[in-house]
Scaffold this motif. Structure first.
Motif, PDB file in Angstrom:
ATOM      1  N   VAL A   2      27.560 -17.876 -22.364  1.00 15.18           N
ATOM      2  CA  VAL A   2      27.773 -17.650 -20.945  1.00 15.18           C
ATOM      3  C   VAL A   2      28.492 -16.449 -20.699  1.00 15.18           C
ATOM      4  O   VAL A   2      28.434 -15.684 -20.148  1.00 15.18           O
ATOM      5  CB  VAL A   2      28.049 -18.760 -20.321  1.00 15.18           C
ATOM      6  N   ASN A   3      29.971 -16.375 -21.451  1.00 21.32           N
ATOM      7  CA  ASN A   3      30.800 -15.469 -21.082  1.00 21.32           C
ATOM      8  C   ASN A   3      30.187 -14.208 -21.804  1.00 21.32           C
ATOM      9  O   ASN A   3      30.422 -13.124 -21.063  1.00 21.32           O
ATOM     10  CB  ASN A   3      32.325 -15.992 -21.930  1.00 21.32           C
ATOM     11  N   ALA A   4      29.663 -14.027 -22.933  1.00 20.12           N
ATOM     12  CA  ALA A   4      29.079 -13.138 -23.405  1.00 20.12           C
ATOM     13  C   ALA A   4      27.919 -12.390 -22.546  1.00 20.12           C
ATOM     14  O   ALA A   4      27.683 -10.951 -22.277  1.00 20.12           O
ATOM     15  CB  ALA A   4      28.446 -13.231 -24.704  1.00 20.12           C
ATOM     16  N   VAL A   5      27.140 -13.257 -21.841  1.00 17.72           N
ATOM     17  CA  VAL A   5      26.133 -12.768 -20.838  1.00 17.72           C
ATOM     18  C   VAL A   5      26.688 -11.845 -19.867  1.00 17.72           C
ATOM     19  O   VAL A   5      26.512 -10.953 -19.578  1.00 17.72           O
ATOM     20  CB  VAL A   5      25.443 -13.883 -20.435  1.00 17.72           C
ATOM     21  N   ILE A   6      27.952 -12.745 -19.275  1.00 17.28           N
ATOM     22  CA  ILE A   6      28.534 -11.743 -18.105  1.00 17.28           C
ATOM     23  C   ILE A   6      29.256 -10.423 -18.628  1.00 17.28           C
ATOM     24  O   ILE A   6      29.109  -9.540 -17.866  1.00 17.28           O
ATOM     25  CB  ILE A   6      29.529 -12.866 -17.639  1.00 17.28           C
ATOM     26  N   LEU A   7      29.786 -10.568 -19.889  1.00 19.61           N
ATOM     27  CA  LEU A   7      30.565  -9.305 -20.503  1.00 19.61           C
ATOM     28  C   LEU A   7      29.547  -8.251 -20.623  1.00 19.61           C
ATOM     29  O   LEU A   7      29.597  -7.126 -20.205  1.00 19.61           O
ATOM     30  CB  LEU A   7      31.406  -9.632 -21.500  1.00 19.61           C
ATOM     31  N   CYS A   8      28.413  -8.797 -21.197  1.00 15.01           N
ATOM     32  CA  CYS A   8      27.182  -7.523 -21.114  1.00 15.01           C
ATOM     33  C   CYS A   8      26.977  -6.859 -20.033  1.00 15.01           C
ATOM     34  O   CYS A   8      26.283  -6.008 -19.904  1.00 15.01           O
ATOM     35  CB  CYS A   8      26.141  -8.334 -21.963  1.00 15.01           C
ATOM     36  N   ARG A   9      27.053  -7.619 -18.880  1.00 15.66           N
ATOM     37  CA  ARG A   9      26.656  -7.069 -17.508  1.00 15.66           C
ATOM     38  C   ARG A   9      27.690  -6.256 -16.921  1.00 15.66           C
ATOM     39  O   ARG A   9      27.621  -5.366 -16.124  1.00 15.66           O
ATOM     40  CB  ARG A   9      26.192  -7.912 -16.629  1.00 15.66           C
ATOM     41  N   SER A  10      28.985  -6.774 -17.496  1.00 14.79           N
ATOM     42  CA  SER A  10      30.176  -6.085 -16.609  1.00 14.79           C
ATOM     43  C   SER A  10      31.421  -6.316 -17.527  1.00 14.79           C
ATOM     44  O   SER A  10      32.122  -7.512 -17.497  1.00 14.79           O
ATOM     45  CB  SER A  10      30.466  -6.689 -15.415  1.00 14.79           C
ATOM     46  N   SER A  11      31.783  -5.285 -18.308  1.00 16.39           N
ATOM     47  CA  SER A  11      32.897  -5.562 -19.382  1.00 16.39           C
ATOM     48  C   SER A  11      34.048  -4.681 -19.363  1.00 16.39           C
ATOM     49  O   SER A  11      34.808  -4.788 -19.911  1.00 16.39           O
ATOM     50  CB  SER A  11      32.067  -5.127 -20.765  1.00 16.39           C
TER      51      SER A  11
END
Length: 248
Positions: free
Chosen positions: A110-119
């Motif tokens: 889930v964290n990776a999904v969020i990071l791919c959107r805003s890193s």
């Protein structure tokens, strides 16, 4: 009413998150007519831009007094998709991990999904390191982390937090892994010669490998493309490091 529809989309976010491929557009914000809040087409959920504020406020309200862990997970995920640097939501998710409601592997995804959107925010990377401290750091783990950092760095230039995270991961790398990293960052810098964060990582690798005396690669880049602020700072840092070593 809007509250009911908002709760539905919070649950939709959570239910669909396990189906979201990294960096995909399975859930996104779209411009819709004022009378239309959501759009579902070809297994993709579109949320009207005009609903962003309402959804975030609803998620924040739910997080203050969630009725159960499931609601806390749903609301925190929705809040973080819209505002990845929202610290209270990350704190709640840490508690959900600590009490076993969310596994570390699931939360890393889930964290990776969020990071791919805003890193380029601090909190998602800090949360990721919290998770990594709870699991065994294997070669495979480091490969995944380096891959995530590479995607973030390529998507957003001079991504300080991504490169800092990469340094932390590299702290546990073997010499062979560091050598491979060195080759990778050379390729990256050839295409992104002005990325100051990447140059900082380059110096870190050279120092770890005992090679921070001169940098022929950087000299070649400067000669080929002209000296930039990034390469100038790189050369200056090397000189300062050499002076410090002579003092010691």
């Amino acid at each position: 009413n809007l509250r009911f529809k908002t709760l539905r989309v919070l649950r939709a976010y959570s239910a669909r998150c396990v189906l979201i491929l990294l960096c995909s557009d399975e859930v996104g914000l779209v411009h819709l007519p004022a009378e239309q809040n959501f759009l579902l087409e070809h297994e993709k959920l579109g949320i009207g831009v005009h609903l962003v504020k309402a959804i975030f406020l609803e998620a924040r309200a739910l997080l203050k007094k969630p009725t159960n862990d499931d609601e806390a997970e749903n609301a925190s995920f929705a809040a973080l998709v819209l505002n990845p640097d929202y610290f209270p939501a990350w704190t709640i998710r840490k508690d959900l991990v600590r009490n076993g409601f969310i596994s570390e592997s699931r939360e890393l995804f889930v964290n990776a999904v969020i990071l791919c959107r805003s890193s380029k925010e601090f909190e998602p990377w800090a949360h990721r390191r919290f998770l990594l401290r709870r699991i065994e750091c294997t070669t495979k783990t480091r490969e995944v982390e380096v891959g995530l950092c590479s995607k973030a760095a390529a998507a957003r230039g001079s991504n300080y937090y991504a490169w800092t995270h990469r340094i932390i991961i590299a702290n546990s790398m073997s010499t062979d892994e560091l050598l491979a990293e060195n080759e990778t960052v050379l390729q990256f810098l050839t295409l992104h010669v002005k990325d100051s964060s990447a140059w900082h990582y380059r110096r870190y690798l050279l120092q770890r490998l005992g090679r921070l005396k001169e940098d022929r690669f950087a000299e070649d880049i400067a000669n080929r493309y002209g000296e930039s602020q990034s390469t100038e700072a790189h050369f200056k840092a090397i000189v300062q490091y050499q002076a410090l070593m002579r003092t010691d």
